[in-house]
Design a protein around this motif. Structure first.
Motif, short mmCIF file in Angstrom:
data_model
loop_
_atom_site.label_atom_id
_atom_site.label_comp_id
_atom_site.label_asym_id
_atom_site.label_seq_id
_atom_site.Cartn_x
_atom_site.Cartn_y
_atom_site.Cartn_z
N GLU A 188 -56.22 -52.90 11.82
CA GLU A 188 -56.10 -54.33 12.39
C GLU A 188 -55.52 -53.91 13.85
N PRO A 189 -56.01 -55.47 14.75
CA PRO A 189 -56.25 -55.90 15.70
C PRO A 189 -54.20 -55.93 16.35
N GLU A 190 -53.93 -56.77 15.62
CA GLU A 190 -51.60 -56.97 15.78
C GLU A 190 -50.35 -55.84 15.93
N VAL A 191 -51.21 -54.48 14.77
CA VAL A 191 -50.02 -53.65 14.67
C VAL A 191 -50.93 -51.97 14.75
N ALA A 192 -49.94 -51.19 15.78
CA ALA A 192 -50.71 -50.05 15.53
C ALA A 192 -51.06 -49.58 14.06
N SER A 193 -52.37 -49.55 13.95
CA SER A 193 -52.02 -49.03 13.07
C SER A 193 -52.75 -47.45 13.04
N SER A 194 -52.80 -46.91 13.52
CA SER A 194 -52.13 -45.43 13.63
C SER A 194 -51.37 -44.80 12.44
N ASP A 195 -49.83 -45.50 12.36
CA ASP A 195 -49.20 -46.00 11.04
C ASP A 195 -49.57 -46.69 10.23
N ALA A 196 -49.86 -46.11 9.21
CA ALA A 196 -50.47 -47.81 8.45
C ALA A 196 -49.62 -48.35 7.17
N THR A 197 -48.25 -47.68 7.44
CA THR A 197 -47.16 -48.59 6.88
C THR A 197 -47.32 -49.80 7.76
N ASN A 198 -47.76 -50.10 9.06
CA ASN A 198 -47.56 -51.16 10.53
C ASN A 198 -48.26 -52.24 9.52
N MET A 199 -49.31 -51.73 8.04
CA MET A 199 -50.12 -53.52 8.07
C MET A 199 -49.77 -54.38 7.64
N ALA A 200 -50.26 -55.04 8.46
CA ALA A 200 -49.86 -56.64 8.09
C ALA A 200 -50.77 -57.27 7.39
N ALA A 201 -52.60 -57.70 7.18
CA ALA A 201 -52.90 -57.99 6.42
C ALA A 201 -52.68 -58.36 4.79
N THR A 202 -52.52 -58.92 3.68
CA THR A 202 -51.83 -58.82 2.71
C THR A 202 -53.12 -59.17 1.04
N ALA A 203 -52.57 -57.83 0.26
CA ALA A 203 -53.62 -58.25 -0.61
C ALA A 203 -52.43 -58.93 -2.63
N VAL A 204 -52.13 -59.68 -2.42
CA VAL A 204 -50.66 -60.52 -3.66
C VAL A 204 -51.60 -60.63 -4.63
N VAL A 205 -51.35 -60.01 -5.23
CA VAL A 205 -51.10 -60.36 -6.96
C VAL A 205 -50.82 -62.00 -7.11
N LYS A 206 -51.83 -62.44 -7.81
CA LYS A 206 -51.75 -64.50 -8.62
C LYS A 206 -52.02 -64.62 -9.93
N ASP A 207 -51.14 -64.42 -10.65
CA ASP A 207 -51.50 -64.53 -11.69
C ASP A 207 -52.21 -63.18 -12.11
N ASP A 208 -54.19 -64.18 -12.73
CA ASP A 208 -55.32 -62.89 -12.69
C ASP A 208 -56.07 -63.12 -11.33
N GLN A 209 -55.28 -63.36 -10.27
CA GLN A 209 -56.22 -63.17 -8.79
C GLN A 209 -55.78 -61.88 -8.18
N ILE A 210 -56.49 -61.67 -6.85
CA ILE A 210 -55.63 -61.05 -6.04
C ILE A 210 -56.23 -62.00 -5.45
#
Length: 404
Positions: A138-160
Motif C-alpha cells: 500500500e502507498p500510505e503505510v510502510a508495507s515492510s510491516d504488513a501489520t500496518n495495512m490500512a485496506a480493509t476486508a470486512v465481513v457483512k452478512d454473507d459478503q466480504i
C-alpha cells in the motif's frame, strides 16, 4: 546435505535447457520488438501462446509445483537449477507457466483454496489460460510491516467488502489477468496475526479501478505492469475469502517463502547471463590498443563476479535443501539471507556488465538495463533488505536472550 541431481531432475534440466536454446532464444528479440511495436505495449504477441503450447506439449509445464498431480513433483533443490535456466531469459518463466505472481497465487490456491475456488481460478491458471495479480503493498503505510495495512476486508452478512488502495500490484496490466488476491484488515481486535484475510477478486468487479501503471526506473514492464489499484466498496460473496476470515498472515507466510527463493533462483541465472555478456564484451571490444579485459582492473572485476555468483548459488541451494528437509520454519533465516545476498550480487554483476558495454549498456540494444531494473527492484519486493537483516540478526541473537 545433498545438492546432487536425481535422474528426474537431470532430465528436466536437459530438456528445459534445450527448449530455451532452440525455441526461446531465437525468438526472444522478436517478441520484445513486437511488444514495443504495439501502441501501448500491453498486447501479448502470438509467439508467447505458441511457445506455451509447445512447452506444455513437451511436459515442461508448472515445473515449480512439488505436487505431481499438477506439477513436476520436484523438490526445491531440484527446481533451483531449472529456475536458474529460466532466469537467463526474460520470457522463459512465462513460457513454462512458472512466472510470478502466478506461481505464488497458484500455490496459495493449491494449499488453501476451496474446491470451488480451485475450479474457478486454479484450474485455468494451471492451464495457462489466465494470469493473476497479488495486491498487498500500500502507498500510505510502510508495507515492510504488513501489520500496518490500512485496506480493509470486512465481513457483512454473507459478503466480504473491500476498501483501500494497493500499489505495485504486479501483472495488473497483462491482458490475460483475470483475478487478484487482495489482503486486507478484517478484525482489528483479533490477535495480531489473525486480523487479516486474503480474498479472490475478479478484476471486472464493480468498484475496482486500476488508477495507473507505475514506471520502475522509467519502465512500465510491459506487457505485465505494476499498478495502483483502488478498491471502493468492492462487494463479493463470502466464499471469495481464501481459507476463511483472519487467515491472511498464515497464508502470506506460506506464499512468500517459496516466492522469495524462486526470485533468488532466477536471479542466479540472470547474473550468469550478465557475466557472459560482460566477458564477451571484454574480449571482443578494443580500446587504447587492448581488449577491455586487459584495462582498468576488469579481469579482477570479472573474477570477483564469478566468485560472488558461485557463493550466492551455494547459499540458495543450501536454503532450498533446508526448505525441503525442515520446512519454512526451519529455513526462515536462510530465506532472508538469500533475499539480501542474491539481489545485491545480481545488481553488482549487472552494473559491471553495463560499465563494460559503455553507453550501449543502458540502452535496450542489450538486456542489461532491464535486468538491472528487475534485480534492483527485488531488493524491495517481498521485504526490503533491512527487514530480512533484522530477521537474521534476531535469529542469531535468540540464544543470547536478545532476540528483540
Amino acid at each position: 546435505m545433498d545438492f546432487g541431481r536425481s535422474a528426474k531432475a537431470s532430465d528436466y534440466i536437459e530438456r528445459v535447457g534445450e527448449f530455451i536454446r532452440t525455441e526461446i532464444d531465437p525468438v526472444e528479440a522478436d517478441y520484445w520488438r513486437a511488444v514495443r511495436a504495439d501502441g501501448d505495449g500491453f498486447t501479448v504477441p502470438p509467439i508467447m501462446e505458441e511457445l506455451k503450447a509447445k512447452a506444455r506439449g513437451q511436459g515442461l509445464w508448472n515445473l515449480f509445483l512439488p505436487d505431481e498431480t499438477h506439477g513436476a513433483g520436484l523438490t526445491n533443490v531440484e527446481y533451483a537449477s531449472l529456475a536458474e535456466l529460466m532466469g537467463r531469459s526474460s520470457i522463459a518463466s512465462e513460457v513454462f507457466n512458472c512466472s510470478a505472481p502466478d506461481t505464488g497465487n497458484m500455490e496459495v490456491l493449491h494449499l488453501y483454496g476451496s474446491e470451488q475456488q480451485k475450479r474457478t481460478w486454479l484450474d485455468p491458471l494451471l492451464r495457462g489460460e489466465i494470469r493473476s495479480v497479488f495486491c498487498m503493498t500500500e502507498p500510505e503505510v510502510a508495507s515492510s510491516d504488513a501489520t500496518n495495512m490500512a485496506a480493509t476486508a470486512v465481513v457483512k452478512d454473507d459478503q466480504i467488502v473491500l476498501n483501500g488502495r494497493k500499489w505495485f500490484s504486479s501483472g495488473i496490466g497483462h491482458p490475460m489477468a483475470k483475478v487478484a488476491i487482495f489482503m486486507g484488515l478484517t478484525d482489528a481486535d483479533a490477535p495480531r496475526y489473525a486480523q487479516h484475510s486474503m480474498v479472490l477478486v475478479p478484476l471486472d468487479s464493480p468498484g475496482l479501478e486500476v488508477k495507473r501503471l507505475l514506471p520502475v526506473f522509467g519502465r512500465l514492464d510491459e506487457p505485465h505492469g505494476h499498478g495502483e489499484v483502488i478498491f471502493n466498496d468492492v462487494r463479493l460473496p463470502l466464499d471469495s475469502v481464501i481459507a476463511g476470515p483472519g487467515r491472511g498472515f498464515e497464508i502470506a507466510q506460506g506464499r512468500l517463502g517459496p516466492g522469495r527463493i524462486h526470485h533468488c533462483m532466477r536471479l542466479i541465472g540472470l547474473s550468469e547471463k550478465a557475466l557472459e555478456l560482460a566477458c564477451k564484451r571484454a574480449t571482443e571490444r578494443v580500446a587504447f590498443g587492448k581488449p577491455l579485459a586487459d584495462l582498468g582492473g576488469n579481469r579482477e572485476r570479472i573474477a570477483k563476479a564469478r566468485i560472488a555468483i558461485n557463493q550466492a548459488r551455494l547459499l540458495v541451494l543450501y536454503t532450498a535443501w533446508k526448505l525441503d528437509t525442515e520446512g519454512l520454519r526451519g529455513a526462515r533465516s536462510e530465506v532472508s539471507q538469500i533475499k539480501v545476498v542474491v539481489p545485491n550480487v545480481a545488481t553488482e554483476v549487472i552494473d559491471m556488465a553495463i560499465q563494460l558495454h559503455g553507453a550501449a549498456g543502458v540502452t535496450d540494444d542489450f538486456p542489461l538495463a532491464a535486468a538491472y531494473t528487475g534485480a534492483r527492484s527485488l531488493r524491495l519486493a517481498d521485504g526490503p533488505d533491512e527487514v530480512h537483516l533484522h530477521l537474521v540478526a534476531r535469529q542469531e541473537l535468540k540464544p543470547y536472550g536478545a532476540a528483540r
